[in-house]
Design a protein around this motif. Structure first.
Motif, PDB file in Angstrom:
ATOM      1  N   LYS A 180      66.401  85.405  64.811  1.00 39.44           N
ATOM      2  CA  LYS A 180      66.573  86.823  64.472  1.00 39.44           C
ATOM      3  C   LYS A 180      65.715  87.745  65.328  1.00 39.44           C
ATOM      4  O   LYS A 180      66.015  88.914  65.477  1.00 39.44           O
ATOM      5  N   ARG A 181      64.649  87.195  65.948  1.00 40.86           N
ATOM      6  CA  ARG A 181      63.775  88.095  66.705  1.00 40.86           C
ATOM      7  C   ARG A 181      64.338  88.514  68.050  1.00 40.86           C
ATOM      8  O   ARG A 181      63.875  89.468  68.650  1.00 40.86           O
ATOM      9  N   GLU A 201      66.654  82.500  60.639  1.00 40.34           N
ATOM     10  CA  GLU A 201      65.225  82.783  60.576  1.00 40.34           C
ATOM     11  C   GLU A 201      64.517  81.473  60.258  1.00 40.34           C
ATOM     12  O   GLU A 201      65.119  80.533  59.759  1.00 40.34           O
ATOM     13  N   GLU A 204      62.417  81.456  66.213  1.00 39.00           N
ATOM     14  CA  GLU A 204      63.143  82.712  66.023  1.00 39.00           C
ATOM     15  C   GLU A 204      63.332  83.483  67.324  1.00 39.00           C
ATOM     16  O   GLU A 204      63.997  84.506  67.341  1.00 39.00           O
TER      17      GLU A 204
END
Lengths: 389, 388
Positions: free
Chosen positions: A151-152, A181, A188
């Protein structure tokens, strides 16, 4: 003892000087706390990636997955070693993985690229790393060109977002079908696809970078490691997954800590001098008050404690401002290269009670050190001379 | 008495405060210079990169290599004068596994011509070219491990596993600051002949010298276009751009250090401002006297600004005088010798030293402006009435 209220009121009399000194200390405490929070964030991010109940196998001599190459036939050999946990379907929980780094275009800096780690994983990876959850979309289907992304990195690179397609390599498209995540870990910041798809895309058929297995328990590590490393001809090296990732973060977090400490050292000299100047002025301005206090019967020691207290109060005030300001860094994301993988990882500033208390105490200490000599001067004031002024 | 004289006298009236303030300013200047030097040392590789050199690598990932035949093709491209190739070898010294240094397999026939800032004595070069297992190493690396010409060394491969034996044939020095003086160069052929068929004849990157630096972008495009239809495509950029893209990965740290160097200036300003404001407040009564005997507000402003600038200038000067030898002879030399890979050149840039001194002076004037303004607006009667 001289009432503390006296010191508090004194600080309020000279607002500008007090504010300047408080700000000075606050800046030091802010940098101290923020750099420690970042170092902690790096340790947390990398530490969360590794699990003590898992073991990672690399080519002997390789420090990181990126420089490790294992022939595919070793994967089944490693999976069959004693100590490996078997999943519900009867298959060992293990993932032979290929790791490559690609350089896609950054969305917010057109024309610029940054390195992203692409990990080809086996189907058992979700059982192997239970902390990984798909939060949007679905898991990639094995044997297809579907990938999931951490997600990052979502939205940071052109084409790497849910529902879009990008090229892993020339004419090797990958479609992002899910976002996952994993408790803030470095995964991530990665792209995960099927191991066969990824290695085919990069012409690496028949090779994996590493094999990670889930152990029955952390205690089974020794049995597993002994078996895998037993045949020296195979040239394999086993590490606990947690150790492996901890080692990866060591250099980076040490570097940040070192840089932070060096800066804090210089800063704190400045802040202590600021506190000393302020307190010297306070002592000089209040000679008559000090004389009066002494005449009233307070001892030199009591005057010393009182002024020292005032300095500490001043510094703690600065410390509190600095700590509160540093907490705002929690909302800042820090993108930096991981030295071990040459790819970018997104880190957060992670505050802990220890960091906050240490930073506050350091602020107080600056008050003690900066305020000591002025306080001694105050204590030495002769009541007679002072009142005659 | 001149303004400078009055400023000196005034500043020296409270000796402890004057000394503390000077130390504060000097320390801030040292810290500022230290950070600026880290920043400039970090970018020195990019700033000093050769302008007539291009680097070509795999388009998608630096992890993967290019076919050897690409090199000959690049040599035929108009504008290219010479080309050499290399692979990142990634070996460690088994006796000191945690001490990082670069090991690079280079095409020895062309390497020293393309990378002309790598200087090897002619006899050592001659010997190296004829020695299959020969290696040339940077003088910092030689010092670090105590290796001499003629020594046999064994390195442990990571990307290319196994024990690799070498003979040190030469020690190079650098003709340019950007050069890492702790690299281990050896013959690409020695590596290649030991590899399996699948790994053979692959090169990590190609370095190219071009005839005209102003055509760099065109030539880079020509190279990349010529491989556009191949299975493996290339990415060619100037050596400077490649170094900059590497730095980009650390941009967050560089940005943070830039902010910190500004924060140092703020702290310096706080210390200076505090001192000046205190002096002015204590002398309110005197300013009243000065006004009463005929001095104009502009004179008071001159006294106050003069004193501030003087403190700033002396503090700045002391800071620069301490910082330059401390960084250039102490920290810098240590870093150059032990961390040459990161900091091949760690010295205070003259313009940074001048900047630091001027900033101390300018900041002092800036923070003194408010007390000076307030003093100039003083009512003579009020000022005279004020005590202490």
């Amino acid at each position: 003892m001289i009432p503390v209220a006296y010191n508090v009121r004194s600080l309020f009399v000279r607002k500008a000087t007090t504010i300047a000194t408080v700000l000075g200390v606050a800046l030091v405490v802010f940098v101290l706390a923020a750099s420690q929070m970042l170092a902690q964030g790096i340790r947390r991010t990398m530490g969360n990636s590794g699990d003590a109940e898992s073991a990672i196998v690399l080519r002997k001599g390789s420090d990181a997955e990126l420089s490790s190459n294992l022939e595919n036939n070793l994967v089944s050999l490693i999976k069959a070693a004693p100590g490996v946990k078997v999943g519900e379907g009867g298959a060992p929980i293990a993932s032979g993985e290929i790791v490559v780094v690609i350089a896609p275009q950054l969305v917010d800096q057109p024309g610029q690229v940054a390195n992203v780690l692409v990990r080809g994983v086996a189907a058992e990876v979700y059982a192997l790393r239970p902390q990984v959850h798909i939060v949007e979309g679905h898991a990639a289907k094995p044997g297809t060109n579907e990938v999931v992304i951490g997600k990052r990195i979502r939205g940071k690179f052109t084409g790497i977002d849910l529902g879009s397609t990008f090229e892993l390599n020339k004419n090797r498209p990958a479609t992002v079908v899910g976002v996952f995540e994993s408790g803030g870990s470095s995964f991530e910041s990665e792209v995960w696809g099927d191991v066969d798809t990824v290695r085919a895309a990069f012409g690496r058929n028949g090779i994996v970078s590493s094999v990670t297995v889930r152990l029955l328990s952390a205690a089974n590590y020794d049995v597993f490691a002994a078996e895998v490393e037993h045949d020296k001809q195979l040239g394999l090296k086993v590490q606990r997954e947690s150790d492996y990732y901890e080692k990866q973060s060591e250099g980076t977090s040490k570097f940040i800590s070192f840089l932070g400490s060096a800066i804090v050292f210089f800063f704190s000299v400045g802040a202590m001098i600021g506190a000393a100047i302020t307190m010297y002025a306070a002592v000089a301005n209040r000679r008559r008050e000090i004389g009066t206090l002494r005449a009233l019967g307070f001892s030199g020691g009591q005057v010393l404690v009182s002024f020292l207290l005032e300095a500490v109060l001043l510094a703690l005030l600065g410390g509190a401002v600095g700590v509160v300001a540093s907490l705002s860094m929690m909302w800042v994301e820090f993108t930096m290269m991981n030295f071990a993988t040459w790819s970018e990882v997104v880190f957060n500033f992670v505050p802990t009670v220890k960091i906050i208390v240490t930073a506050l105490l350091a602020g107080g200490l600056m008050g003690v050190l900066g305020g000591f000599l002025p306080a001694v001067r105050a204590a030495r004031t002769s009541p007679l001379v002072a009142m005659r002024d | 008495m001149t303004i400078v004289g009055i400023g000196l006298r005034n500043a020296w009236r409270n000796k402890i405060r004057a000394v503390l303030t000077l130390i504060g300013v000097a320390v801030a200047v040292i810290a500022f210079l230290f950070l600026r030097t880290i920043l400039s040392a970090w970018t020195t590789g990019a700033d000093n990169a050769a302008k007539d050199r291009l680097a070509t690598r795999h388009k998608v990932t630096f992890v993967m290599s290019l076919p050897l035949r690409y090199v000959d093709h690049i040599r035929t491209i108009p504008g290219v004068k010479a080309a050499s190739y290399a692979n990142w070898f990634g070996a460690k010294n088994p006796n000191a596994e945690d001490q990082f240094f670069a090991t690079i397999a280079v095409d020895s026939k062309t390497f020293l011509d393309v990378s002309d800032e790598t200087v090897v004595p002619p006899d050592q070069k001659e010997h190296w070219l004829g020695d299959r297992r020969g290696a040339i190493i940077g003088d910092h690396l030689a010092k670090q491990f105590g290796w001499k010409v003629g020594d046999k060394v064994t390195l442990e491969g990571s990307i290319y596993p196994g024990d690799w034996e070498f003979v040190i044939d030469g020690i190079y020095t650098a003709a340019r600051r950007s050069v890492d003086r702790s690299t281990f160069f050896f013959h690409w052929d020695y590596m290649n002949e030991s590899l399996s068929a699948a790994q053979k004849d692959r090169v990590g990157w190609v370095m190219t010298r071009i005839d005209d630096p102003s055509h760099a972008a065109d030539i880079a495009k020509r190279i990349d276009d010529s491989f556009a239809d191949q299975e493996t495509q290339t990415l060619t950029m100037s050596e400077r751009a490649m170094n900059t893209s590497f730095l980009g990965m650390f941009s967050a740290i560089l940005k943070a250090m830039n902010y910190v160097s500004i924060v140092i200036l703020v702290i310096m300003g706080l210390i200076l401002g505090n001192t000046i404001a205190m002096g002015v407040r204590e002398r309110t009564h005197e300013y009243g006297v000065l006004r009463a005997i005929g001095f104009k507000p502009k004179h008071l402003v001159a006294f106050i600004l003069g004193e501030a600038v003087l403190i700033g200038a002396i503090g700045g000067l002391v800071g620069v005088l301490v910082a330059v030898p401390f960084i250039n002879q102490g920290v810098g030399r240590y870093l150059e010798e032990n961390m040459s890979g990161f900091f091949p050149y760690f010295r205070v840039a003259p313009h940074d030293a001048i900047l630091a001194g001027l900033l101390a002076l300018g900041l002092a004037a800036l923070v003194a402006a408010i007390p000076a303004y307030q003093a100039s607006k003083l009512n003579t009667i009020d000022a005279l009435r004020r005590v202490g």
